[in-house]
Motif scaffolding. Structure first.
Motif, PDB file in Angstrom:
ATOM      1  N   THR A 173      37.403  12.234 -11.247  1.00 37.98           N
ATOM      2  CA  THR A 173      38.003  11.388 -10.970  1.00 37.98           C
ATOM      3  C   THR A 173      37.878  12.097  -9.482  1.00 37.98           C
ATOM      4  O   THR A 173      36.955  11.226  -8.422  1.00 37.98           O
ATOM      5  N   GLU A 174      38.231  13.726  -8.984  1.00 38.72           N
ATOM      6  CA  GLU A 174      38.442  13.611  -7.807  1.00 38.72           C
ATOM      7  C   GLU A 174      36.638  13.344  -7.176  1.00 38.72           C
ATOM      8  O   GLU A 174      36.178  13.326  -6.233  1.00 38.72           O
ATOM      9  N   ARG A 175      35.912  14.148  -7.806  1.00 41.90           N
ATOM     10  CA  ARG A 175      34.345  14.280  -7.684  1.00 41.90           C
ATOM     11  C   ARG A 175      34.174  12.231  -7.219  1.00 41.90           C
ATOM     12  O   ARG A 175      32.976  12.195  -6.643  1.00 41.90           O
ATOM     13  N   ALA A 176      34.480  11.367  -8.313  1.00 42.29           N
ATOM     14  CA  ALA A 176      33.272  10.204  -8.050  1.00 42.29           C
ATOM     15  C   ALA A 176      34.151   9.329  -6.774  1.00 42.29           C
ATOM     16  O   ALA A 176      33.783   8.737  -5.892  1.00 42.29           O
ATOM     17  N   ILE A 177      35.883  10.143  -6.136  1.00 42.95           N
ATOM     18  CA  ILE A 177      36.651   9.195  -4.856  1.00 42.95           C
ATOM     19  C   ILE A 177      35.538   9.829  -4.432  1.00 42.95           C
ATOM     20  O   ILE A 177      35.351   9.085  -3.043  1.00 42.95           O
ATOM     21  N   MET A 178      35.377  11.389  -3.988  1.00 43.81           N
ATOM     22  CA  MET A 178      35.173  12.157  -2.506  1.00 43.81           C
ATOM     23  C   MET A 178      33.228  11.458  -2.625  1.00 43.81           C
ATOM     24  O   MET A 178      33.105  11.439  -1.434  1.00 43.81           O
ATOM     25  N   THR A 179      32.860  11.025  -3.551  1.00 39.84           N
ATOM     26  CA  THR A 179      31.444  10.622  -3.787  1.00 39.84           C
ATOM     27  C   THR A 179      31.240   9.240  -2.670  1.00 39.84           C
ATOM     28  O   THR A 179      30.817   9.111  -1.858  1.00 39.84           O
ATOM     29  N   ILE A 180      31.877   8.414  -2.549  1.00 34.80           N
ATOM     30  CA  ILE A 180      32.703   7.008  -2.766  1.00 34.80           C
ATOM     31  C   ILE A 180      32.860   7.484  -0.960  1.00 34.80           C
ATOM     32  O   ILE A 180      31.970   6.481  -0.033  1.00 34.80           O
ATOM     33  N   LEU A 181      33.663   8.364  -1.101  1.00 31.28           N
ATOM     34  CA  LEU A 181      34.048   8.455   0.907  1.00 31.28           C
ATOM     35  C   LEU A 181      32.930   8.691   1.461  1.00 31.28           C
ATOM     36  O   LEU A 181      32.731   8.129   2.532  1.00 31.28           O
ATOM     37  N   GLN A 182      32.020   9.923   0.972  1.00 30.62           N
ATOM     38  CA  GLN A 182      31.516  10.455   1.820  1.00 30.62           C
ATOM     39  C   GLN A 182      30.475   8.910   2.030  1.00 30.62           C
ATOM     40  O   GLN A 182      29.518   9.071   3.312  1.00 30.62           O
TER      41      GLN A 182
END
Length: 253
Positions: A173-182
């Motif tokens: 989930t952390e990776r998914a969230i940060m991908t979206i923010l980037q």
């Protein structure tokens, strides 16, 4: 700084007559991804809430796109701390995301098929489409956080504030969230994130705002994310990990 989209001047706020923020001044340009970091009790959540008129200010001013919040709020998305949300409220994931469109729909009108489609696409982007009809109380903490991020995304805002979106979530989930923010940053959106893990600041954020009741330092991560500024902010001893950009704070306030 030319034409900042956030301009905070002399902001102050308190809780129960105790000053939590004082003399807060900073500006933010468009297309940046900023971590707000500081020790417990530093006023990180209060800063966001005060800027967004969710907590009263004692003094100072906040402008978004040169306007007060009331005139700019349709361009701003907000993801609160997961712990502040009533997850027992009887609604499903798709309806929660659709709530992000009520500024467009109107509170007394029913969402159309087009609105529902937009909400479903936001869930898809967060990998949550198969949970669209699941009651939010039945979702895990990480799944709930993805749903709330989808609700913010569906607004298609220009500026996003997120209060510890990575707290208590799993690695996927952390990776998914940060991908979206980037991705948001890459298309010119501006994101400010209350963040608790100093070890990932340099990996995730291009700007950092050090806060401990007032601004300690604010700027590009590569320039100001140093042991000295971490120590000034946290008042703790610092042990360097691996290389000059990875840090652990051993003692807090």
């Amino acid at each position: 700084m030319a034409n900042p989209i956030i301009n905070v001047e002399n902001l102050a706020a308190s809780y129960r007559k105790n000053t939590v923020l004082h003399d807060v001044d900073f500006k933010v340009n468009a297309g940046s991804l900023t971590a707000i970091v500081g020790p417990n009790g530093a006023g990180k959540s209060t800063l966001i809430k005060t800027m967004l008129d969710l907590h009263p200010a004692l003094a100072g001013s906040v402008k978004f796109f040169g306007l007060p919040f009331t005139k700019a709020k349709k361009r701003i998305g907000y993801v609160p701390q997961r712990g502040s949300v009533d997850w027992e409220f009887p609604t499903d994931a798709l309806d929660v995301v659709t709530m992000g469109l009520y500024g467009q729909i109107g509170w007394l009108k029913r969402p159309s098929a087009i609105h529902k489609k937009k909400a479903y696409e936001a869930l898809e982007k967060m990998g949550m489409e198969e949970y669209a009809s699941r009651q939010i109380s039945q979702l895990s903490g990480g799944q709930q956080q993805r749903v709330f991020l989808a609700r913010a995304l569906v607004q298609n805002a220009d500026l996003y504030f997120m209060d510890e979106p990575l707290a208590g979530v799993d690695a996927a989930t952390e990776r998914a969230i940060m991908t979206i923010l980037q991705e948001l940053k890459s298309i010119g959106k501006t994101v400010m994130v209350v963040h608790h893990d100093l070890q990932t600041v340099t990996d995730y954020f291009d700007h950092v705002l050090f806060l401990n009741r007032t601004i300690v330092e604010h700027g590009e991560t590569g320039e100001i994310f140093t042991n000295k500024n971490i120590a000034r902010t946290y008042g703790g001893s610092i042990r360097q990990m691996g290389d000059e950009h990875r840090h652990v704070v051993h003692t807090f306030e």
